[in-house]
Design an enzyme around this catalytic site. Structure first.
Site, PDB file in Angstrom:
ATOM      1  N   SER A 150      -9.024   0.156   2.456  1.00  0.00           N
ATOM      2  CA  SER A 150      -9.477  -0.751   1.402  1.00  0.00           C
ATOM      3  C   SER A 150      -9.789  -2.123   2.005  1.00  0.00           C
ATOM      4  O   SER A 150     -10.578  -2.218   2.948  1.00  0.00           O
ATOM      5  CB  SER A 150      -8.398  -0.810   0.308  1.00  0.00           C
ATOM      6  OG  SER A 150      -8.871  -1.440  -0.832  1.00  0.00           O
ATOM      7  N   ARG A 225      -3.879  -7.200 -12.657  1.00  0.00           N
ATOM      8  CA  ARG A 225      -3.338  -6.033 -11.955  1.00  0.00           C
ATOM      9  C   ARG A 225      -3.596  -4.755 -12.748  1.00  0.00           C
ATOM     10  O   ARG A 225      -3.873  -3.702 -12.183  1.00  0.00           O
ATOM     11  CB  ARG A 225      -1.844  -6.216 -11.714  1.00  0.00           C
ATOM     12  CG  ARG A 225      -1.172  -5.064 -10.988  1.00  0.00           C
ATOM     13  CD  ARG A 225      -1.775  -4.858  -9.599  1.00  0.00           C
ATOM     14  NE  ARG A 225      -0.888  -4.081  -8.729  1.00  0.00           N
ATOM     15  CZ  ARG A 225      -1.129  -3.829  -7.460  1.00  0.00           C
ATOM     16  NH1 ARG A 225      -2.232  -4.305  -6.896  1.00  0.00           N
ATOM     17  NH2 ARG A 225      -0.295  -3.144  -6.726  1.00  0.00           N
ATOM     18  N   ASP A 318     -11.900   8.819  -5.334  1.00  0.00           N
ATOM     19  CA  ASP A 318     -11.907   7.344  -5.383  1.00  0.00           C
ATOM     20  C   ASP A 318     -13.087   6.855  -6.212  1.00  0.00           C
ATOM     21  O   ASP A 318     -14.242   7.002  -5.821  1.00  0.00           O
ATOM     22  CB  ASP A 318     -11.991   6.811  -3.943  1.00  0.00           C
ATOM     23  CG  ASP A 318     -11.739   5.305  -3.838  1.00  0.00           C
ATOM     24  OD1 ASP A 318     -11.924   4.587  -4.835  1.00  0.00           O
ATOM     25  OD2 ASP A 318     -11.367   4.864  -2.727  1.00  0.00           O
ATOM     26  N   HIS A 348      -8.350   5.939  -5.491  1.00  0.00           N
ATOM     27  CA  HIS A 348      -8.344   4.996  -4.374  1.00  0.00           C
ATOM     28  C   HIS A 348      -6.962   4.861  -3.729  1.00  0.00           C
ATOM     29  O   HIS A 348      -6.833   4.803  -2.509  1.00  0.00           O
ATOM     30  CB  HIS A 348      -8.835   3.642  -4.882  1.00  0.00           C
ATOM     31  CG  HIS A 348      -8.895   2.583  -3.846  1.00  0.00           C
ATOM     32  ND1 HIS A 348      -9.703   2.679  -2.730  1.00  0.00           N
ATOM     33  CD2 HIS A 348      -8.229   1.399  -3.730  1.00  0.00           C
ATOM     34  CE1 HIS A 348      -9.546   1.596  -1.985  1.00  0.00           C
ATOM     35  NE2 HIS A 348      -8.656   0.808  -2.562  1.00  0.00           N
ATOM     36  N   ASP A 349      -5.910   4.781  -4.546  1.00  0.00           N
ATOM     37  CA  ASP A 349      -4.552   4.653  -3.988  1.00  0.00           C
ATOM     38  C   ASP A 349      -4.156   5.851  -3.132  1.00  0.00           C
ATOM     39  O   ASP A 349      -3.094   5.821  -2.492  1.00  0.00           O
ATOM     40  CB  ASP A 349      -3.523   4.460  -5.110  1.00  0.00           C
ATOM     41  CG  ASP A 349      -3.214   2.986  -5.383  1.00  0.00           C
ATOM     42  OD1 ASP A 349      -3.617   2.128  -4.578  1.00  0.00           O
ATOM     43  OD2 ASP A 349      -2.564   2.708  -6.416  1.00  0.00           O
TER      44      ASP A 349
END
Ligand SMILES: CC(=O)SCCNC(=O)CCNC(=O)[C@H](O)C(C)(C)COP(=O)(O)OP(=O)(O)OC[C@H]1O[C@@H](n2cnc3c(N)ncnc32)[C@H](O)[C@@H]1OP(=O)(O)O
Ligand SMILES: N[C@@H](CCO)C(=O)O
Length: 377
Positions: A150, A225, A318, A348-349
């Site tokens: 990332s 967040r 992702d 993505h994580d």
């Protein structure tokens, strides 16, 4: 457990910014960094690990003093692990502009007051400039491997383009050669959530106990967040994990939350306990600046400078850093293996969660001789 240290780097030149004290440079820069293993006498065993947006230098290990959260890459580093500390010297710096030991908006400016709104804009290249200065301080002329995911991958590819002779191997995970309009758009909504919070105070909010945690625009940072976390996970994962369920102990029909809402509230609340809102804004803006091709004749011309043996891996699910961005990196770097797709339900994580897959790629790349390919600029 690694050793956490600090390096004073003096003034670091910046691409776009001036500061009140030092035109075109950020004065008094300090980077926090953690190391594992020993640097060999000929200094050829150093590995640089670069964290993502809200990460820190604590790649592995338990939480403790200076490390409010446990390591974010589980078992990647240690004796017998992929980054085997019997062989490799691993260095992980906290990013310039961050809030976990390195100079950022919550740090003291030369007048002793927090930088706050006076902290200059940074680019990914500025952050790499600081990391190059750190490598110089550590006496590391060339990294055996530079890796990151990332925003960490943004810096990793910027390293390999800026200083190809100093990067023997390169691993880019769930990243991109340039921030896309979609990525900038998601970041914009997050920054607006923070700056719309009245407690933002233009960036000069009162910071508690020197690190800003749980002070200032906590509501805005939590919403930022939450927006980000949705993009970090896949829609399918959210459907399977939460579906339309009520949060346990709450009934939506009686004013309670859906379970997925509670999950996002939890992640928002956790971040405000460990992160400075000013750093969040500065680092997000730096990610938006990322474009390896800027002033270099475009992305492909920039990637052609990379001489490292390279592995690029994307996460199939992702939705924030789509695999096409990884494909462009792999296609543009002469010494890159064919693109690897890590299969993960997590979006993505996945680059953080699928540690075994990442470990396998790291071990494989380190087993290969660092054959230099392509052209030096
Ligand atoms: C490279 C870098 O440096 S990036 C830095 C990475 N670290 C972070 O981002 C820290 C924040 N954490 C995360 O983003 C993620 O937890 C990851 C990526 C690290 C790990 O993901 P996962 O293991 O899949 O965790 P997941 O997303 O399921 O979250 C688990 C948390 O949600 C909580 N949770 C799960 N369901 C619910 C719910 N319905 N309501 C409230 N909370 C919930 C769990 O209790 C757990 O809480 P805890 O973390 O306080 O123990
Ligand atoms: N969860 C990660 C994802 C960003 O890529 C972070 O907070 O840094």
């Amino acid at each position: 457990m690694g050793n956490r240290r600090f390096a004073g780097l003096g003034a670091v030149p910046l691409e776009w910014s001036t500061t009140t004290w030092s035109e075109g440079a950020l004065p008094g820069v300090r980077l926090a960094y953690e190391t594992w293993g020993e640097l060999s006498p000929d200094r050829d065993n150093a590995v640089l690990v670069l964290h993502a947006l809200t990460g820190d230098s604590h790649v592995v290990g338990a939480a403790g003093p200076g490390h409010p959260t446990p390591g974010w890459w589980g078992h990647l580093i240690g004796p017998g692990q992929a980054l085997d500390t019997d062989r490799w010297f691993v260095v992980a710096p906290n990013i310039l502009g961050g809030c976990q030991g390195s100079t950022g908006p919550a740090s003291a400016a030369p007048d002793g007051e927090p930088w706050g709104s006076r902290f200059p804009r940074l680019t990914t290249r500025d952050q790499v400039t600081a990391e190059i200065a750190l490598a110089d301080v550590l006496g590391i002329d060339s990294w055996a491997l530079v890796l990151g995911g990332s925003a960490g991958g943004m810096r990793a590819v910027e390293w390999a383009v800026t200083a190809p002779e100093r990067v023997e191997r390169l691993m880019l995970l769930a990243t991109t050669p340039a921030a896309s309009a979609d990525q900038i758009a998601w970041c914009h909504a997050q920054v607006r959530a923070i700056t719309a919070d009245p407690a933002w105070a233009g960036g000069d909010f009162a910071r508690g106990a020197g690190d800003g945690r749980r002070s200032g625009p906590v509501a805005g940072l939590a919403v930022a967040r939450q927006i980000a976390h949705i993009t970090y996970r896949s829609a399918d994962e959210l459907a399977v994990r939460f579906g339309r369920s009520d949060q346990a102990g709450e009934a939506v029909s009686a004013g309670g939350r859906y379970a997925v809402e509670s999950y996002l509230d939890h992640h928002g609340d956790k971040l405000v306990g460990r992160f400075d809102a000013g750093s969040y804004v500065i680092l997000t803006d730096a990610m938006n600046s990322h474009d390896v091709g800027r002033d270099r004749g475009g992305i492909e011309a920039a990637l052609a400078r990379v001489t490292a043996r390279t592995v690029v891996a994307g996460i199939g699910s992702d939705r924030l850093y789509p695999v096409a961005q990884s494909e462009r990196l792999a296609a543009g770097i002469t010494g890159a293996d064919p693109l690897v797709i890590i299969h993960s339900d997590h979006g993505h994580d996945g680059f953080l969660i699928e540690v075994d897959a990442v470990a396998g790629l790291v071990a494989g790349l380190l087993d290969e001789a660092p054959v230099r390919t392509g052209r030096l600029p």
